[in-house]
Design a protein around this motif. Structure first.
Motif, PDB file in Angstrom:
ATOM      1  N   UNK A  41       0.756 -15.435   5.970  1.00 42.19           N
ATOM      2  CA  UNK A  41       1.775 -16.023   6.323  1.00 42.19           C
ATOM      3  C   UNK A  41       2.280 -17.344   7.156  1.00 42.19           C
ATOM      4  N   UNK A  42       2.138 -16.720   8.094  1.00 41.26           N
ATOM      5  CA  UNK A  42       2.496 -18.141   9.465  1.00 41.26           C
ATOM      6  C   UNK A  42       1.311 -19.142   9.713  1.00 41.26           C
ATOM      7  N   UNK A  43      -0.113 -18.516   9.186  1.00 45.90           N
ATOM      8  CA  UNK A  43      -1.066 -19.598   9.368  1.00 45.90           C
ATOM      9  C   UNK A  43      -0.730 -20.629   8.401  1.00 45.90           C
ATOM     10  N   UNK A  44      -0.807 -19.592   6.902  1.00 45.51           N
ATOM     11  CA  UNK A  44      -0.572 -20.654   5.389  1.00 45.51           C
ATOM     12  C   UNK A  44       0.544 -21.622   5.874  1.00 45.51           C
ATOM     13  N   UNK A  45       1.998 -20.974   6.303  1.00 46.04           N
ATOM     14  CA  UNK A  45       2.761 -22.076   6.469  1.00 46.04           C
ATOM     15  C   UNK A  45       2.583 -23.522   7.027  1.00 46.04           C
ATOM     16  N   UNK A  46       1.699 -23.244   8.080  1.00 46.19           N
ATOM     17  CA  UNK A  46       1.583 -24.466   9.047  1.00 46.19           C
ATOM     18  C   UNK A  46       0.265 -25.304   8.687  1.00 46.19           C
ATOM     19  N   UNK A  47      -0.719 -24.509   8.173  1.00 46.23           N
ATOM     20  CA  UNK A  47      -1.450 -25.617   7.412  1.00 46.23           C
ATOM     21  C   UNK A  47      -1.476 -26.073   5.607  1.00 46.23           C
ATOM     22  N   UNK A  48      -0.745 -25.772   4.882  1.00 43.25           N
ATOM     23  CA  UNK A  48      -0.064 -26.434   4.020  1.00 43.25           C
ATOM     24  C   UNK A  48       1.031 -27.618   4.671  1.00 43.25           C
ATOM     25  N   UNK A  54       0.421 -29.354   6.413  1.00 41.40           N
ATOM     26  CA  UNK A  54       0.002 -30.403   6.787  1.00 41.40           C
ATOM     27  C   UNK A  54      -0.778 -31.035   5.937  1.00 41.40           C
ATOM     28  N   UNK A  55      -1.032 -30.317   5.150  1.00 39.18           N
ATOM     29  CA  UNK A  55      -1.434 -31.817   4.029  1.00 39.18           C
ATOM     30  C   UNK A  55      -0.438 -31.994   2.715  1.00 39.18           C
ATOM     31  N   UNK A  56       0.529 -31.163   2.589  1.00 33.18           N
ATOM     32  CA  UNK A  56       1.783 -31.889   1.987  1.00 33.18           C
ATOM     33  C   UNK A  56       2.653 -31.675   2.579  1.00 33.18           C
ATOM     34  N   UNK A 104       2.607 -36.235  25.536  1.00 34.45           N
ATOM     35  CA  UNK A 104       3.526 -36.120  26.395  1.00 34.45           C
ATOM     36  C   UNK A 104       5.651 -35.554  26.220  1.00 34.45           C
ATOM     37  N   UNK A 105       5.926 -35.915  24.901  1.00 38.05           N
ATOM     38  CA  UNK A 105       7.071 -35.683  24.540  1.00 38.05           C
ATOM     39  C   UNK A 105       6.746 -34.513  23.628  1.00 38.05           C
ATOM     40  N   UNK A 106       7.996 -33.694  23.198  1.00 40.23           N
ATOM     41  CA  UNK A 106       7.613 -32.497  22.901  1.00 40.23           C
ATOM     42  C   UNK A 106       8.106 -31.791  21.937  1.00 40.23           C
ATOM     43  N   UNK A 107       6.906 -32.222  21.005  1.00 42.81           N
ATOM     44  CA  UNK A 107       6.291 -32.295  19.455  1.00 42.81           C
ATOM     45  C   UNK A 107       6.490 -30.652  19.017  1.00 42.81           C
ATOM     46  N   UNK A 108       6.714 -30.725  17.778  1.00 49.53           N
ATOM     47  CA  UNK A 108       6.651 -29.180  17.332  1.00 49.53           C
ATOM     48  C   UNK A 108       4.388 -28.971  16.911  1.00 49.53           C
ATOM     49  N   UNK A 109       4.834 -27.939  16.638  1.00 46.32           N
ATOM     50  CA  UNK A 109       2.945 -27.484  16.730  1.00 46.32           C
ATOM     51  C   UNK A 109       2.403 -28.691  15.267  1.00 46.32           C
ATOM     52  N   UNK A 110       2.880 -28.978  14.160  1.00 46.08           N
ATOM     53  CA  UNK A 110       2.397 -29.641  13.147  1.00 46.08           C
ATOM     54  C   UNK A 110       2.412 -30.641  13.192  1.00 46.08           C
ATOM     55  N   UNK A 111       3.996 -31.607  14.021  1.00 41.57           N
ATOM     56  CA  UNK A 111       3.031 -33.236  14.263  1.00 41.57           C
ATOM     57  C   UNK A 111       2.106 -33.478  15.082  1.00 41.57           C
ATOM     58  N   UNK A 137      -7.331 -32.757  11.840  1.00 47.56           N
ATOM     59  CA  UNK A 137      -7.109 -31.939  10.023  1.00 47.56           C
ATOM     60  C   UNK A 137      -6.175 -32.706   8.958  1.00 47.56           C
ATOM     61  N   UNK A 138      -8.055 -32.785   8.421  1.00 46.64           N
ATOM     62  CA  UNK A 138      -7.474 -33.479   7.062  1.00 46.64           C
ATOM     63  C   UNK A 138      -7.676 -32.455   5.907  1.00 46.64           C
TER      64      UNK A 138
END
Lengths: 691, 73
Positions: free
Chosen positions: A421-428, A430-432, A611-618, A633-634
């Protein structure tokens, strides 16, 4: 203290009649799980005190007979016959149900003939009396020649008396056999004497077992014995004996009989409504592990983030502190995050099992599962596979047929477990986009996630179907199962069960995940000459950059040249056709031990350079593949990654448990191999079509 | 023509006459499916799925294949 060696009591009985409830009643939380000597299968042990004596209670899996037909039964029979074992019990408590006395006495009759001291515990005597079933315990005690105690495991009545009777000294003597025709006894005696066995019944068990020694096989051929017939005869003779005394101890008042179970079954096993209800139950389970667990998972995540920042603020700077804050804490967090889902699943499972509905699920789905080379009993491991494949594979033990069991074990890891689930959530993500919807109402991300679940289920059945044709059928595929009456589950018992199982999950999976996190950290923070000379190199290459930017460049260069980075680069040619760069390669390698490590690794690797604190997805969205100049990650890469994670067996715990359960390197390798091939090629095709 | 347990319809009652020798005959005997015992059919799962019987106060599920070895009246 009277002595150091505790008095050992083993609990034996048919499945589903309150054995574990009694065990929990006797020992409370004072229990632990260990392994049987030689075989690594969970053994539950508990402790209690009777007067000044230490008592150890061993909870054995439920069995129907001493003629074993499943792995569970084999295990119990081996244990009961191996008198040399240091763990051998001083006494057996045989649990029977007052509602089904005749059938349960069958097991008593068998165990009685191995000559171990027994105490008979009649469970649910109170319930039986309400339904007009009365048992005269004194008369039964006289007939059987062993102590008989009425108990209610759920309410706890009679339990103290039971312990008291267990502590009495008792002698048990060989009795006249009631399991073999007289004219055949001589040849059995001959065999037992030849093998030097303690008694004739053990001789019969050894003659009829599937795994016979060569000498035994020779003896059978020499004397031209039909041991299968002996087995059938033994059962018929035993029921004859039970019938000879049953009337003296059992009175049934038919007018009070309740047919609540029969009535309920009319609905729950209805050819249409039965299945509708079953699907409803599945949906509830699914919803619960998915949405309900989301809240505590969020809290746990926040708690660990807080812990991490608090630790890095509080600890002195240094390699060891970083090992704790960047290796150990996220590692432990990665285990704890799954606890809510597993707890909810185990809780609902215990309810289903205790109430008796689980057996109905087996009945309802048997025909469908047969089509895929499995048994109705495979449904239990498959539903638990939606949380975690490890307990699921262990649950396959109850499947008697070895081919059906093997297929179940081989396909279960294809089901979407919590770790994906964590893998899916992060990758999904990215594209949606977050706010995308389907038909304006359904969240598109949620739908994609559902789609991936469905994909797992479909692939599970496809592979099972293929395996059905590849594996030779063994002649003995059958379903013969006692279906219990519906009962209200005892809450205390359910909670104890959940707690002990969750504890063992945290411990077993936790060891591996934490170890991976630490190894990974060491690999990413060490490297060869290039790694060590990073600072000089960067200073020479970029003499003019600002201090901040320089630090980022150093960190990025270090990651690339660390041992882990070198490893990622080595496999880059193999994964390039799938659309991955070496950074994703590192994540793949590190998540070989456990899938969920992917998210942690990828956030560590890509953390550098911003430089700035970004979350994993950004961070991932901003990443550019240096070879193609396109986003790393296209769409194609992301879909390829999702497929890879859907099918590959990146979970060392599953590999370990498959090996333990099949005891075969071959099948463990086949499982790992077919899943890797499936993952690689589906990811390859997806990427090449979409790029 | 001998009547087999799997031929009976739901809610029918019967008595086991004998059990044909088969790979699971010893298992059937262990579950108390013995000549002379009375039983009733509680349920039959659709698409030739398993059969659910009540035999001597005991609920048992078995597949059609096994039920075919049980000759009843």
């Amino acid at each position: 203290m009277s002595s150091n060696t505790p008095f050992k009591i083993a609990l034996v009985g048919n499945p589903n009649l309150g054995k574990t409830t009694l065990f929990n009643r006797l020992c409370g939380l004072n229990q632990r799980t260990g392994n049987y000597p030689g075989v690594t299968i969970d053994k539950k042990k508990g402790f209690l005190k009777s007067g000044d004596k230490n008592v150890e209670v061993i909870d054995l899996p439920g069995i129907n007979s001493l003629f074993p037909s499943s792995k569970d039964e084999e295990l119990v029979v081996d244990y009961l016959l191996n008198t040399e074992n240091a763990e051998y019990p001083n006494k057996i408590v045989l649990i029977v149900s007052a509602l089904n006395l005749k059938r349960n006495l069958y097991l008593f009759e068998q165990i009685r003939d191995i000559n171990i001291p027994i105490v008979l515990a009649i469970n649910m005597a109170d319930l039986a009396e309400k339904r007009g079933v009365f048992i005269a315990e004194k008369a039964l005690e006289k007939e059987l020649g062993v102590p008989v105690v009425k108990i209610s495991a759920k309410k706890g009545t009679g339990v103290d008396a039971l312990i008291g009777r267990c502590m009495e000294t008792s002698v048990i003597e060989e009795r006249a056999p009631s399991y073999i025709e007289e004219e055949e006894l001589a040849v059995l005696e001959k065999y037992s004497a030849k093998e030097g066995l303690a008694n004739n019944y053990i001789g019969l068990l050894k003659l009829t077992t599937a795994a016979k020694s060569e000498a035994t096989q020779e003896f059978i051929t020499e004397n031209n014995l039909n041991v299968r017939k002996w087995k059938t005869n033994a059962s018929i003779l035993r029921y004859k004996r039970i019938n000879s005394y049953l009337d003296k101890v059992l009175t049934v008042d038919k007018s009070k009989a309740s047919d609540f179970t029969t009535k309920l079954d009319r609905v729950l096993l209805h050819p249409v409504f039965g299945y509708v209800i079953f699907i409803g139950v599945l949906l509830v389970i699914f919803q619960a592990i998915f949405w309900l667990a989301d809240f505590p998972m969020g809290w746990i995540e926040t708690a660990f983030e807080w812990l991490q920042s608090a630790a890095s603020a509080g600890l002195p700077e240094g390699y060891f502190s970083r090992l704790i804050t960047e290796g150990l804490i996220p590692g432990i967090g990665g285990v704890v995050i799954f606890v809510p889902q597993i707890t909810i699943l185990l809780f609902l499972f215990s309810l289903l099992e205790e109430s008796g509905y689980m057996s109905r699920i087996v009945y309802l789905t048997d025909r469908l599962m047969q089509g895929f080379g499995m048994s109705g009993k495979s449904i239990v491991p498959m539903i638990s596979g939606l949380a975690c494949a490890v307990p699921a594979i262990m649950a396959a033990r109850t499947i008697e047929n070895s081919r059906e069991r093997l297929i179940t074990i081989l396909v279960t890891p294809l089901l979407t477990c919590a770790a994906r689930i964590p893998v899916y959530v992060v990758v999904i993500a990215l594209i949606i986009p977050d706010d995308a919807t389907v038909f304006g109402i359904f969240n598109a991300q949620g739908i994609s996630l559902m789609g991936l679940y469905l994909l797992g289920v479909v692939m599970t059945f496809i592979v099972a179907f293929v395996l059905k044709y590849l594996l030779k059928p063994s002649y003995k595929s059958y379903l013969l199962m006692e279906v219990p009456e519906y009962l209200l589950p005892g809450m205390k018992n359910v909670l104890i069960r959940v707690w002990t199982n969750v504890k063992s999950f945290i411990w077993n999976a936790g060891k591996i995940i934490v170890a991976t996190a630490v190894i990974l950290f060491v690999l990413v923070t060490n490297g060869g000459d290039d790694f060590k000379n990073t600072e000089q190199y960067i200073t020479a290459q970029y003499p003019t950059v600002a201090a901040d930017e320089k630090n980022d460049l150093i960190a990025s260069y270090q990651t690339e040249n660390s041992y882990l980075g070198m490893l990622g680069k080595t496999i880059e040619p193999a994964i390039e056709p799938l659309g991955y760069d070496w950074k994703i390669g590192i994540a793949l390698i590190s998540s070989l031990a456990a899938r969920e490590v992917f998210v942690g690794t990828i956030s560590v690797i890509y953390a550098v350079g911003s430089e700035e604190e970004m979350n994993v997805r950004d961070r991932l969205k901003a990443e550019v593949n240096p070879h193609t100049g396109m986003p790393a990650f296209g769409l194609a890469t992301s879909i390829s990654l999702l497929l890879f994670y859907a099918f590959s067996l990146q979970c060392m715990s599953t590999v370990a448990v498959t090996y333990k359960e099949t005891k075969s390197v071959k099948w463990t390798a086949i499982q790992f191999g077919y899943m890797t091939v499936l993952a690689y090629f589906s990811a390859l095709i997806a990427y090449q079509l979409l790029k | 023509m001998e009547l087999r347990l799997c031929d009976l319809k739901v809610e029918k009652k019967g008595i086991v006459r004998y059990i044909q020798e088969n790979p699971v005959s010893s298992k059937l005997a262990e579950f108390g499916i013995l000549p002379g015992t009375t039983f009733s059919i509680l349920n039959k799962a659709p698409f030739h799925g398993p059969i659910f019987i009540l035999i001597e106060n005991n609920r048992i599920a078995l597949r059609r294949k096994e039920a075919a070895f049980i000759i009843v009246e």
